[in-house]
Design a protein around this motif. Structure first.
Motif, PDB file in Angstrom:
ATOM      1  N   LYS A 102       0.813  -1.215   0.000  1.00  0.00           N
ATOM      2  CA  LYS A 102       0.000   0.000   0.000  1.00  0.00           C
ATOM      3  C   LYS A 102       0.849   1.269   0.000  1.00  0.00           C
ATOM      4  CE  LYS A 102      -3.221  -0.211   3.146  1.00  0.00           C
ATOM      5  NZ  LYS A 102      -3.972  -0.564   4.366  1.00  0.00           N
ATOM      6  N   GLN A 103       2.113   1.173   0.391  1.00  0.00           N
ATOM      7  CA  GLN A 103       3.001   2.334   0.453  1.00  0.00           C
ATOM      8  C   GLN A 103       3.996   2.407  -0.709  1.00  0.00           C
ATOM      9  OE1 GLN A 103       2.837   4.896   2.684  1.00  0.00           O
ATOM     10  NE2 GLN A 103       0.932   3.880   3.250  1.00  0.00           N
ATOM     11  N   CYS A 104       3.870   1.546  -1.676  1.00  0.00           N
ATOM     12  CA  CYS A 104       4.848   1.440  -2.760  1.00  0.00           C
ATOM     13  C   CYS A 104       5.161   2.784  -3.414  1.00  0.00           C
ATOM     14  CB  CYS A 104       4.355   0.433  -3.794  1.00  0.00           C
ATOM     15  SG  CYS A 104       5.517   0.126  -5.124  1.00  0.00           S
ATOM     16  N   ALA A 105       4.140   3.554  -3.756  1.00  0.00           N
ATOM     17  CA  ALA A 105       4.363   4.838  -4.443  1.00  0.00           C
ATOM     18  C   ALA A 105       5.095   5.841  -3.552  1.00  0.00           C
ATOM     19  CB  ALA A 105       3.036   5.427  -4.912  1.00  0.00           C
ATOM     20  N   ASN A 106       5.023   5.678  -2.243  1.00  0.00           N
ATOM     21  CA  ASN A 106       5.760   6.560  -1.331  1.00  0.00           C
ATOM     22  C   ASN A 106       7.216   6.153  -1.201  1.00  0.00           C
ATOM     23  OD1 ASN A 106       3.513   8.141  -0.684  1.00  0.00           O
ATOM     24  ND2 ASN A 106       2.860   6.666   0.851  1.00  0.00           N
ATOM     25  N   LEU A 107       7.532   4.927  -1.556  1.00  0.00           N
ATOM     26  CA  LEU A 107       8.888   4.399  -1.406  1.00  0.00           C
ATOM     27  C   LEU A 107       9.699   4.448  -2.690  1.00  0.00           C
ATOM     28  CD1 LEU A 107       7.916   1.213   0.651  1.00  0.00           C
ATOM     29  CD2 LEU A 107       9.013   3.293   1.535  1.00  0.00           C
ATOM     30  N   ILE A 108       9.051   4.269  -3.833  1.00  0.00           N
ATOM     31  CA  ILE A 108       9.760   4.152  -5.108  1.00  0.00           C
ATOM     32  C   ILE A 108       9.397   5.341  -5.996  1.00  0.00           C
ATOM     33  CG2 ILE A 108      10.123   2.720  -7.153  1.00  0.00           C
ATOM     34  CD1 ILE A 108       9.390   0.317  -5.362  1.00  0.00           C
ATOM     35  N   PRO A 109      10.373   6.181  -6.310  1.00  0.00           N
ATOM     36  CA  PRO A 109      10.088   7.360  -7.129  1.00  0.00           C
ATOM     37  C   PRO A 109       9.457   6.968  -8.469  1.00  0.00           C
ATOM     38  CG  PRO A 109      12.311   7.458  -6.257  1.00  0.00           C
ATOM     39  CD  PRO A 109      11.783   6.083  -5.947  1.00  0.00           C
ATOM     40  N   LEU A 110       8.507   7.756  -8.899  1.00  0.00           N
ATOM     41  CA  LEU A 110       7.827   7.653 -10.187  1.00  0.00           C
ATOM     42  C   LEU A 110       6.811   6.515 -10.284  1.00  0.00           C
ATOM     43  CD1 LEU A 110      10.780   8.548 -12.583  1.00  0.00           C
ATOM     44  CD2 LEU A 110       9.231  10.076 -11.354  1.00  0.00           C
ATOM     45  N   CYS A 111       6.634   5.736  -9.206  1.00  0.00           N
ATOM     46  CA  CYS A 111       5.533   4.763  -9.190  1.00  0.00           C
ATOM     47  C   CYS A 111       4.231   5.520  -8.981  1.00  0.00           C
ATOM     48  CB  CYS A 111       5.709   3.755  -8.052  1.00  0.00           C
ATOM     49  SG  CYS A 111       6.758   2.363  -8.462  1.00  0.00           S
ATOM     50  N   HIS A 112       3.213   5.115  -9.686  1.00  0.00           N
ATOM     51  CA  HIS A 112       1.904   5.737  -9.525  1.00  0.00           C
ATOM     52  C   HIS A 112       1.255   5.248  -8.239  1.00  0.00           C
ATOM     53  CE1 HIS A 112       2.550   6.165 -13.875  1.00  0.00           C
ATOM     54  NE2 HIS A 112       1.783   7.240 -13.761  1.00  0.00           N
ATOM     55  N   PRO A 113       0.598   6.138  -7.491  1.00  0.00           N
ATOM     56  CA  PRO A 113      -0.180   5.659  -6.338  1.00  0.00           C
ATOM     57  C   PRO A 113      -1.399   4.888  -6.850  1.00  0.00           C
ATOM     58  CG  PRO A 113      -0.325   8.059  -6.543  1.00  0.00           C
ATOM     59  CD  PRO A 113       0.579   7.583  -7.631  1.00  0.00           C
ATOM     60  N   LEU A 114      -1.595   3.698  -6.323  1.00  0.00           N
ATOM     61  CA  LEU A 114      -2.651   2.834  -6.833  1.00  0.00           C
ATOM     62  C   LEU A 114      -3.688   2.537  -5.762  1.00  0.00           C
ATOM     63  CD1 LEU A 114      -0.488   0.231  -8.803  1.00  0.00           C
ATOM     64  CD2 LEU A 114      -1.503   2.362  -9.630  1.00  0.00           C
ATOM     65  N   ALA A 115      -4.919   2.402  -6.195  1.00  0.00           N
ATOM     66  CA  ALA A 115      -6.018   2.011  -5.305  1.00  0.00           C
ATOM     67  C   ALA A 115      -6.141   0.489  -5.376  1.00  0.00           C
ATOM     68  CB  ALA A 115      -7.306   2.697  -5.723  1.00  0.00           C
ATOM     69  N   LEU A 116      -5.326  -0.197  -4.610  1.00  0.00           N
ATOM     70  CA  LEU A 116      -5.329  -1.653  -4.614  1.00  0.00           C
ATOM     71  C   LEU A 116      -6.659  -2.178  -4.095  1.00  0.00           C
ATOM     72  CD1 LEU A 116      -1.748  -2.154  -3.164  1.00  0.00           C
ATOM     73  CD2 LEU A 116      -2.467  -2.579  -5.522  1.00  0.00           C
TER      74      LEU A 116
END
Length: 160
Positions: free
Chosen positions: A66-80
């Motif tokens: 759930k925190q992937c976009a906060n950890l990896i630059p340029l990843c889109h925040p996703l509504a899993l």
């Protein structure tokens, strides 16, 4: 070859996915933690001083996805719509196997979220057992399968 994360001015750029059509997408990933038989026995017997190692690692893996976009630059925040983390102790190999599945209906894939779930679960297992075995090793972290999107289904060639 066109670089997708660099704009016309050679600046870092988050890919624009606005015009992509949403599809159901899922990804599966796995990884292993090699640890001493003593450390594994402690995990399996649920007598680690830090608590219920397996449950905490499972929750950490879900939170990691759930925190992937906060950890990896340029990843889109996703509504899993679904994150599943499974952890198996394998005494015959003196290791712990972690798998994850992430799913959504959206315009971009969830491979990074599945990988992040596995890695965060493994890091949590390491953190909670390092006092018993500081020489543990994480290995085999990989995407096993991805489903959906423009390219359809993909399976890792070495995965069963």
């Amino acid at each position: 070859m066109t670089l997708t994360h660099i704009d016309a001015n050679a600046q870092v750029n988050m890919v624009d996915v606005t015009d992509k059509s949403p599809t159901v997408r899922s990804a599966y990933a796995e990884g292993y933690l090699d640890l001493s038989p003593a450390a594994l026995a402690q995990v399996m017997q649920a007598n680690n001083k830090k608590g219920d190692v397996l449950t905490i690692a499972k929750i950490a893996g879900i939170q990691g996805a759930k925190q992937c976009a906060n950890l990896i630059p340029l990843c889109h925040p996703l509504a899993l719509s679904k994150v599943e983390v499974n952890i198996s102790c394998l005494p015959e190999s003196s290791c712990i196997h972690v798998t994850s599945m992430c799913k959504l209906t959206g315009v971009t894939g969830v491979e990074m979220e599945a990988l992040t779930a596995v890695q965060i679960a493994l890091l949590t297992l390491f953190d909670m057992t390092k006092a018993v075995d500081p020489a543990m090793t994480m290995r085999g972290i990989r995407v096993l399968q991805k489903i959906g999107g423009k390219t359809g289904t993909w399976h890792h060639p070495d995965a069963s």
